[in-house]
Design a protein around this motif. Structure first.
Motif, PDB file in Angstrom:
ATOM      1  N   SER A   1       0.945  -1.349  -0.001  1.00 52.91           N
ATOM      2  CA  SER A   1       0.071  -0.073  -0.045  1.00 52.91           C
ATOM      3  C   SER A   1       0.703   1.200  -0.076  1.00 52.91           C
ATOM      4  O   SER A   1       0.418   2.162  -0.598  1.00 52.91           O
ATOM      5  CB  SER A   1      -0.991  -0.123   1.377  1.00 52.91           C
TER       6      SER A   1
ATOM      7  N   LYS B   1      -6.268   6.791  -2.440  1.00 52.52           N
ATOM      8  CA  LYS B   1      -7.349   6.857  -1.519  1.00 52.52           C
ATOM      9  C   LYS B   1      -7.214   5.265  -0.914  1.00 52.52           C
ATOM     10  O   LYS B   1      -7.237   5.055   0.373  1.00 52.52           O
ATOM     11  CB  LYS B   1      -8.600   6.961  -2.082  1.00 52.52           C
ATOM     12  N   TYR B   2      -7.398   4.345  -1.875  1.00 50.63           N
ATOM     13  CA  TYR B   2      -7.619   2.938  -1.185  1.00 50.63           C
ATOM     14  C   TYR B   2      -6.428   2.289  -0.537  1.00 50.63           C
ATOM     15  O   TYR B   2      -6.102   1.639   0.310  1.00 50.63           O
ATOM     16  CB  TYR B   2      -7.767   2.104  -2.327  1.00 50.63           C
TER      17      TYR B   2
ATOM     18  N   THR C   1      -6.149   3.936   2.880  1.00 51.08           N
ATOM     19  CA  THR C   1      -6.869   3.411   3.726  1.00 51.08           C
ATOM     20  C   THR C   1      -6.578   2.111   4.288  1.00 51.08           C
ATOM     21  O   THR C   1      -6.594   1.467   5.401  1.00 51.08           O
ATOM     22  CB  THR C   1      -8.396   3.271   3.055  1.00 51.08           C
TER      23      THR C   1
ATOM     24  N   GLN D   1      -3.892   2.220   6.710  1.00 46.98           N
ATOM     25  CA  GLN D   1      -4.155   2.602   8.053  1.00 46.98           C
ATOM     26  C   GLN D   1      -4.864   1.627   8.653  1.00 46.98           C
ATOM     27  O   GLN D   1      -4.957   1.432   9.808  1.00 46.98           O
ATOM     28  CB  GLN D   1      -5.163   3.941   7.997  1.00 46.98           C
ATOM     29  N   CYS D   2      -5.822   0.790   8.023  1.00 44.30           N
ATOM     30  CA  CYS D   2      -6.355  -0.057   8.777  1.00 44.30           C
ATOM     31  C   CYS D   2      -5.643  -1.396   9.148  1.00 44.30           C
ATOM     32  O   CYS D   2      -6.031  -1.905  10.196  1.00 44.30           O
ATOM     33  CB  CYS D   2      -7.384  -0.558   7.772  1.00 44.30           C
TER      34      CYS D   2
ATOM     35  N   VAL E   1      -0.562   9.395   7.180  1.00 44.63           N
ATOM     36  CA  VAL E   1      -1.553   9.472   6.024  1.00 44.63           C
ATOM     37  C   VAL E   1      -1.678  10.855   5.754  1.00 44.63           C
ATOM     38  O   VAL E   1      -1.826  11.334   4.546  1.00 44.63           O
ATOM     39  CB  VAL E   1      -3.072   8.755   6.737  1.00 44.63           C
TER      40      VAL E   1
ATOM     41  N   CYS F   1     -12.161  14.592   9.499  1.00 48.31           N
ATOM     42  CA  CYS F   1     -12.001  13.339   8.723  1.00 48.31           C
ATOM     43  C   CYS F   1     -11.013  12.701   9.422  1.00 48.31           C
ATOM     44  O   CYS F   1      -9.858  12.768   9.488  1.00 48.31           O
ATOM     45  CB  CYS F   1     -11.760  13.557   7.282  1.00 48.31           C
TER      46      CYS F   1
ATOM     47  N   HIS G   1      -9.813   9.902   7.925  1.00 45.37           N
ATOM     48  CA  HIS G   1      -9.088   9.169   6.801  1.00 45.37           C
ATOM     49  C   HIS G   1      -7.920  10.065   6.352  1.00 45.37           C
ATOM     50  O   HIS G   1      -6.668   9.641   6.531  1.00 45.37           O
ATOM     51  CB  HIS G   1      -9.861   8.658   5.897  1.00 45.37           C
ATOM     52  N   CYS G   2      -8.165  11.498   6.119  1.00 46.67           N
ATOM     53  CA  CYS G   2      -6.885  12.101   5.627  1.00 46.67           C
ATOM     54  C   CYS G   2      -6.660  13.205   6.617  1.00 46.67           C
ATOM     55  O   CYS G   2      -5.896  14.116   6.577  1.00 46.67           O
ATOM     56  CB  CYS G   2      -7.400  12.594   4.269  1.00 46.67           C
TER      57      CYS G   2
ATOM     58  N   CYS H   1     -10.625  13.690   0.631  1.00 45.70           N
ATOM     59  CA  CYS H   1     -10.527  12.102   0.474  1.00 45.70           C
ATOM     60  C   CYS H   1     -11.801  11.769  -0.324  1.00 45.70           C
ATOM     61  O   CYS H   1     -11.860  10.413  -0.394  1.00 45.70           O
ATOM     62  CB  CYS H   1      -9.816  11.503   1.445  1.00 45.70           C
TER      63      CYS H   1
ATOM     64  N   LYS I   1     -14.148  10.424   1.791  1.00 44.77           N
ATOM     65  CA  LYS I   1     -14.669   9.401   2.469  1.00 44.77           C
ATOM     66  C   LYS I   1     -15.889   9.883   3.015  1.00 44.77           C
ATOM     67  O   LYS I   1     -16.013  11.277   3.444  1.00 44.77           O
ATOM     68  CB  LYS I   1     -13.607   9.019   3.418  1.00 44.77           C
TER      69      LYS I   1
END
Length: 419
Positions: free
Chosen positions: A120, A137-138, A141, A144-145, A197, A219, A221-222, A235, A237
């Motif tokens: 990733s 984006k993916y 993600t 991060q996960c 991220v 957010c 995610h970003c 992002c 999301k």
């Protein structure tokens, strides 16, 4: 006086992802990290690590997967017969013995998760260069996960414990794969600690390009704080002030883990046939036998990782949930400390499952020695996964709901800046 002299510096207000407190980051010096003054969550990571360094580390880790996973990491010699252990052979042995659930857990935590994180990172760099939004984006993600599920350090500890357990039965030799595993762990630890991220999204589109008068949601995610909306402006999301059904999901995982912890401790987790005897060990009896054999240090490690840690995670998350419903709100900082501690210690519970997979591939099944997992190992694996999912599904911002506006205004002006 000129207009420039009267101009005030632009305020960099960011909402804390841990408690949603607006904090002014304008005076944060370069190379410093900022932490929320209310809940202690890191708001801004200091330093000037180049993203190219992440790419170099990710490629190095991908190359190290070859010696670490394909070469034997331990050899044992038992009455003239040599047995070797690799990560794939341990996974295959679990499948052969009828424990595919444990095989999937070992494969995911020791191989798939670290490999996916490295891929990733490479994907994110390609996406930045080619300006591919969806790939970026993916990729971010995924990293991060999955970075919380990278458990090579736990696997290395499990190798040491397995060697101590087998030292009375066979001669043990270290092989090439172990050096590859150690190097892989060192480089992937460096990679995970460097991954930010937010920095990748800043390279895609800097936060300074957005001019928001008010910021109401952060957010996750970003890490862009922005006005209310259904999707993140950077992002794309979905945005949520709180994770949907966070409390319900956390309760469900926690109750399931509480139910599973009883068979995990009462049913044998491993079965060893030696000298015509069948030795069944639960987690507690295994600890007791290690103490009897003079391995108090190993016994203490297993007792903490396999008994204390799972119970502490269940009790810690349970206490937080109970206080959300019935408790006083004057111990929020203590609850956040409990949450951070539970999140940090979560992965060490899987050590016993790793030990079982290593023992499966090293022990001569069907002739001199015979080692197989017990059904308690499946229940224990379920406890590990469920408690980690409970931690991930919980939204720590719920701890700070109901705080008075006067307290919020007071905390907004505070900062904690550390090296």
């Amino acid at each position: 006086m000129s207009t420039q002299q009267h101009q005030q510096p632009v305020r960099k207000v960011r909402l804390c992802q841990g408690c949603e407190l607006p904090v002014d980051l304008t005076p944060v010096p370069n190379g410093k990290s900022a932490y929320c003054p209310r809940c202690g969550t890191q708001l801004y990571r200091g330093g000037k690590h180049a993203l190219s360094g992440n790419l170099a580390l990710a490629i190095t880790c991908l190359l190290l997967f070859i010696p670490s996973h394909l070469f034997p990491f331990i050899n044992i010699r038992l009455i003239g017969v040599t047995f070797t252990a690799t990560i794939p052979s341990g996974i295959y042995s679990l499948i052969q013995e009828g424990f595919p659930e444990l095989a999937i857990l070992v494969f995911f935590c020791s191989s798939l998760a670290p490999f996916a994180v490295c891929v990733s990172v490479v994907g994110a760099h390609i996406a930045l260069r080619k300006r591919w939004f969806k790939v970026l984006k993916y990729s971010l993600t995924l990293s991060q996960c999955l970075k919380h599920w990278v458990m090579l350090d736990v696997f290395l500890a499990a190798i040491a414990i397995s060697c101590f357990k087998l030292q009375d039965y066979a001669d043990i030799q270290v092989d090439t794969g172990l050096y590859g595993l150690i190097l892989l762990q060192i480089f992937i630890l460096m990679l995970i600690t460097r991954i930010s991220v937010r920095r990748y999204w800043e390279r895609w589109q800097p936060e300074s390009t957005y001019s928001f008068e008010h910021k109401h949601v952060h957010c996750h995610h970003c890490h862009l704080s922005q006005p209310d909306g259904s999707h993140c402006l950077r992002c794309q999301k979905p945005l949520h002030h709180r994770k949907p059904y966070s409390v319900q999901k956390t309760w469900a995982y926690l109750i399931a883990a509480t139910v599973a912890i009883f068979p995990a401790n009462l049913i044998p987790i491993s079965i060893l046939f030696t000298n015509g005897q069948r030795l069944e060990d639960t987690i507690l009896s295994g600890v007791a036998s290690l103490i009897t054999e003079g391995m108090q240090g190993i016994a203490l490690i297993i007792f903490i990782a396999s008994i204390i840690v799972p119970a502490a995670k269940i009790l810690g998350i349970g206490c937080i949930l109970i206080y959300l419903h019935f408790g006083k709100r004057n111990i929020r900082k203590q609850l956040m400390s409990v949450y951070f501690a539970v999140k940090w210690i979560g992965k060490w519970s899987v050590m016993d499952i790793f030990v079982i997979s290593i023992m499966m591939t090293l022990v001569d099944r069907g002739r001199i020695l015979n080692f197989t997992p017990g059904y308690g190992a499946i229940a224990f694996g379920a406890v590990v996964v469920l408690t980690m999912l409970a931690t991930e599904s919980f939204d720590p911002r719920l701890i700070w709901d109901g705080k008075s506006s006067s307290d919020k205004t007071k905390d907004t002006a505070l900062e904690i800046i550390k090296d």
